[in-house]
Design a protein around this motif. Sequence first.
Motif, PDB file in Angstrom:
ATOM      1  N   ARG A  95      -0.120   0.321  -8.882  1.00  0.00           N
ATOM      2  CA  ARG A  95      -1.427   0.265  -8.893  1.00  0.00           C
ATOM      3  C   ARG A  95      -2.010   1.175 -10.005  1.00  0.00           C
ATOM      4  NH1 ARG A  95      -5.124   0.400  -4.416  1.00  0.00           N
ATOM      5  NH2 ARG A  95      -7.454  -0.013  -5.121  1.00  0.00           N
ATOM      6  N   GLU A 118      -3.598  -3.934 -10.747  1.00  0.00           N
ATOM      7  CA  GLU A 118      -1.832  -3.707 -10.462  1.00  0.00           C
ATOM      8  C   GLU A 118      -1.313  -4.054 -11.650  1.00  0.00           C
ATOM      9  OE1 GLU A 118      -1.212  -2.815  -7.216  1.00  0.00           O
ATOM     10  OE2 GLU A 118       0.815  -3.254  -7.035  1.00  0.00           O
ATOM     11  N   ARG A 130      -2.369   5.803  -8.769  1.00  0.00           N
ATOM     12  CA  ARG A 130      -3.152   5.904  -7.591  1.00  0.00           C
ATOM     13  C   ARG A 130      -3.098   7.376  -7.198  1.00  0.00           C
ATOM     14  NH1 ARG A 130      -0.785   3.159  -2.312  1.00  0.00           N
ATOM     15  NH2 ARG A 130      -1.159   5.057  -1.308  1.00  0.00           N
ATOM     16  N   LYS A 151      -4.282  -5.698   4.618  1.00  0.00           N
ATOM     17  CA  LYS A 151      -3.259  -6.585   3.819  1.00  0.00           C
ATOM     18  C   LYS A 151      -2.407  -7.345   5.235  1.00  0.00           C
ATOM     19  CE  LYS A 151      -0.539  -2.207   4.165  1.00  0.00           C
ATOM     20  NZ  LYS A 151      -0.060  -1.196   3.421  1.00  0.00           N
ATOM     21  N   LYS A 200       1.341  -8.890   5.313  1.00  0.00           N
ATOM     22  CA  LYS A 200       2.717  -9.171   4.788  1.00  0.00           C
ATOM     23  C   LYS A 200       3.742  -9.582   5.886  1.00  0.00           C
ATOM     24  CE  LYS A 200       3.271  -4.871   3.341  1.00  0.00           C
ATOM     25  NZ  LYS A 200       3.681  -3.644   2.725  1.00  0.00           N
ATOM     26  N   LYS A 232       3.217   8.803  -2.688  1.00  0.00           N
ATOM     27  CA  LYS A 232       2.752   8.920  -1.231  1.00  0.00           C
ATOM     28  C   LYS A 232       3.026  10.574  -0.791  1.00  0.00           C
ATOM     29  CE  LYS A 232       1.469   4.802   0.546  1.00  0.00           C
ATOM     30  NZ  LYS A 232       1.345   3.966   1.736  1.00  0.00           N
TER      31      LYS A 232
HETATM   32  N1  ATP Z   1      -5.431  -8.070  -4.759  1.00  0.00           N
HETATM   33  C1  ATP Z   1      -4.942  -6.550  -4.329  1.00  0.00           C
HETATM   34  N2  ATP Z   1      -5.776  -5.834  -3.882  1.00  0.00           N
HETATM   35  C2  ATP Z   1      -5.673  -4.689  -3.561  1.00  0.00           C
HETATM   36  N3  ATP Z   1      -4.474  -4.324  -3.644  1.00  0.00           N
HETATM   37  C3  ATP Z   1      -3.435  -5.072  -3.922  1.00  0.00           C
HETATM   38  C4  ATP Z   1      -3.517  -5.959  -4.235  1.00  0.00           C
HETATM   39  N4  ATP Z   1      -2.563  -6.486  -4.764  1.00  0.00           N
HETATM   40  C5  ATP Z   1      -1.533  -5.604  -4.762  1.00  0.00           C
HETATM   41  N5  ATP Z   1      -2.207  -4.644  -4.027  1.00  0.00           N
HETATM   42  C6  ATP Z   1      -1.401  -3.341  -3.957  1.00  0.00           C
HETATM   43  O1  ATP Z   1      -1.306  -2.945  -2.672  1.00  0.00           O
HETATM   44  C7  ATP Z   1      -1.837  -1.827  -2.374  1.00  0.00           C
HETATM   45  C8  ATP Z   1      -2.572  -1.854  -1.018  1.00  0.00           C
HETATM   46  O2  ATP Z   1      -1.922  -1.726   0.022  1.00  0.00           O
HETATM   47  P1  ATP Z   1      -2.058   0.086   0.738  1.00  0.00           P
HETATM   48  O3  ATP Z   1      -3.309   0.369   0.560  1.00  0.00           O
HETATM   49  O4  ATP Z   1      -1.780  -0.077   2.148  1.00  0.00           O
HETATM   50  O5  ATP Z   1      -1.221   0.626  -0.182  1.00  0.00           O
HETATM   51  P2  ATP Z   1       0.335   0.903   0.051  1.00  0.00           P
HETATM   52  O6  ATP Z   1       0.688   1.623   1.395  1.00  0.00           O
HETATM   53  O7  ATP Z   1       1.047   1.620  -1.130  1.00  0.00           O
HETATM   54  O8  ATP Z   1       0.549  -0.547   0.521  1.00  0.00           O
HETATM   55  P3  ATP Z   1       2.361  -1.174   0.722  1.00  0.00           P
HETATM   56  O9  ATP Z   1       3.141  -0.009   0.764  1.00  0.00           O
HETATM   57  O10 ATP Z   1       2.040  -2.291   1.642  1.00  0.00           O
HETATM   58  O11 ATP Z   1       2.363  -1.617  -0.813  1.00  0.00           O
HETATM   59  C9  ATP Z   1      -2.662  -1.223  -3.421  1.00  0.00           C
HETATM   60  O12 ATP Z   1      -2.405   0.178  -3.399  1.00  0.00           O
HETATM   61  C10 ATP Z   1      -2.213  -1.833  -4.513  1.00  0.00           C
HETATM   62  O13 ATP Z   1      -1.227  -1.183  -5.268  1.00  0.00           O
END
Ligand code: ATP
Length: 512
Positions: A215, A259, A230, A380, A382, A492
């Motif tokens: 991100r 991203e 992030r 999301k 998956k 994280k």
């Molecule tokens: N189109 C998109 N819109 C938003 N976020 C996206 C997109 N494509 C990829 N991402 C990524 O997915 C993440 C969103 O999932 P989440 O906020 O749950 O974070 P996460 O826990 O890091 O997710 P994960 O572990 O599933 O990657 C975002 O932080 C970003 O990095």
Amino acid sequence: MLLSRLAEVSGEVAATAARSRKVALLAELFREAEAEDVPVVIPYLAGRLPQGRLGVGWKVLGRHVPAAPEATLTVREVDAALTELGRVSGPGSQAERARLVGALLGAATEAEQRFLLGLLSGEVRQGALDAVAVEGLARATGAAAGDVRRAVMLSGSLQAVAEALLGEGPDALDRFRLTVGRPVLPMLAHSASSVAEAVQKLGACAVEEKLDGIRVQVHRDGDTVRVHTRTLDDITARLPEVTAAALELSGDRFILDGEVISFDAAGRPRSFQETAGRVGSRADVARAAEQVPVSPVFFDVLAADDRELLDLPFAERHAHLARLVPEPMRVRRTLAEGPGDIPAAQRFLADTLARGHEGVVVKSLAAPYSAGRRGAAWLKVKPVHTLDLVVLAAEWGHGRRTGRLSNLHLGARTADGGFAMLGKTFKGLTDALLAWQTERLLRLAVEDDGWTVRVRPELVVEIAYDGLQRSSRYPAGVTLRFARVLRYREDKSPAEADTVEALLAAHPEVTP
Ligand SMILES: Nc1ncnc2c1ncn2[C@@H]1O[C@H](COP(=O)(O)OP(=O)(O)OP(=O)(O)O)[C@@H](O)[C@H]1O
């Protein structure tokens, strides 16, 4: 402020379940605090050390030190002592650390010792504290709670906002507005189990591809471009491609959200590890960029020209995005008006997976951008279930894994700010990961009985699993089926790990 006062309030806040009482206790504490105490008081209340990790092992913490009869230690003195402790390195450092910890504990009363040991061992963590602290701060200073919350959200720092508020009063909040050049915490997503569920929940929505990269938030002000992760780290120097791309866009003042990801020659996404390795490496950027080039792909805009766009509905923000960023640099998406469009959304997901991506993010077209929040407006989807869990302990390996910490004890967050163990796994660990985790976990160790090493709950690991099953052996009454390690999530914090509550809600079939 005296440490004894902080320890007292911290204990009272933990002991009461009533939110209003917590707020009142904190408001009282903040009224007594000086602005200079804030950088210590806020993290201590949440059970965090401003110094991060101190490398104080269980051997040092386990020693009995006679307590002081009277409370004289101030929080700032404690902080200075821990800063000194954190600087100790080189030969003889173990003994020096033990001496410093002994001196600190010797100056503390029994109650203060308990608080300090909890803090140093990572056991006084109070997860949900920050939200209550925002209200306490508002009450202590006469600011509106909503304004304080927004300032914290935009600055990403409760501490900075608290310091300003306590030092200068409510007017100081003006300084925390969204500004190009100052990163804000990104909006995050919840999970949905299917595209159909997500579309039904959100109504009119965009279904976007979910790219498995890193991100980034990109700020451009004239010729100056800054790229942040992030966790708000500045990684501009590592990603010259992103700066170049941002300078090519037509606007010259904006904040974009997206991203970065690396595509191979055939245009398929490379593995997360490859992209992450590239973004993580500082050495010889030019060569790394040649071997693993990355591209930014944007999906949102937070500010353009001198307009703050956060409060606009996503549909309008996206119109700004489309004006600013040409199509190949935006994520692919399809729109769904409602349940009638579910089949098309499902085809989009299948197509996205076929192109090698992770899944989709379904976004409400009506929702504003909630910086720093895991809002319900982004869902999301998956196909592989994953959880972000915290490593609570690890067992010494056998055979080929002798001398390495292997079997991980995995915990999810509980409502009281602690962690409940959900199971163990040593699957998915490569040799490199074993070596890495052994080194990292030993630095977090608080106890080693020769079999299992218990650690401060700080390391987040992403786990894939096939489902849940009931089990009376674990505190939440359930355990993971076929858990395996996907990767460590150093981006994280433990406060961002998944909760038992959300996990159970996602698996009604096993709810005890
Ligand atoms: N189109 C998109 N819109 C938003 N976020 C996206 C997109 N494509 C990829 N991402 C990524 O997915 C993440 C969103 O999932 P989440 O906020 O749950 O974070 P996460 O826990 O890091 O997710 P994960 O572990 O599933 O990657 C975002 O932080 C970003 O990095």
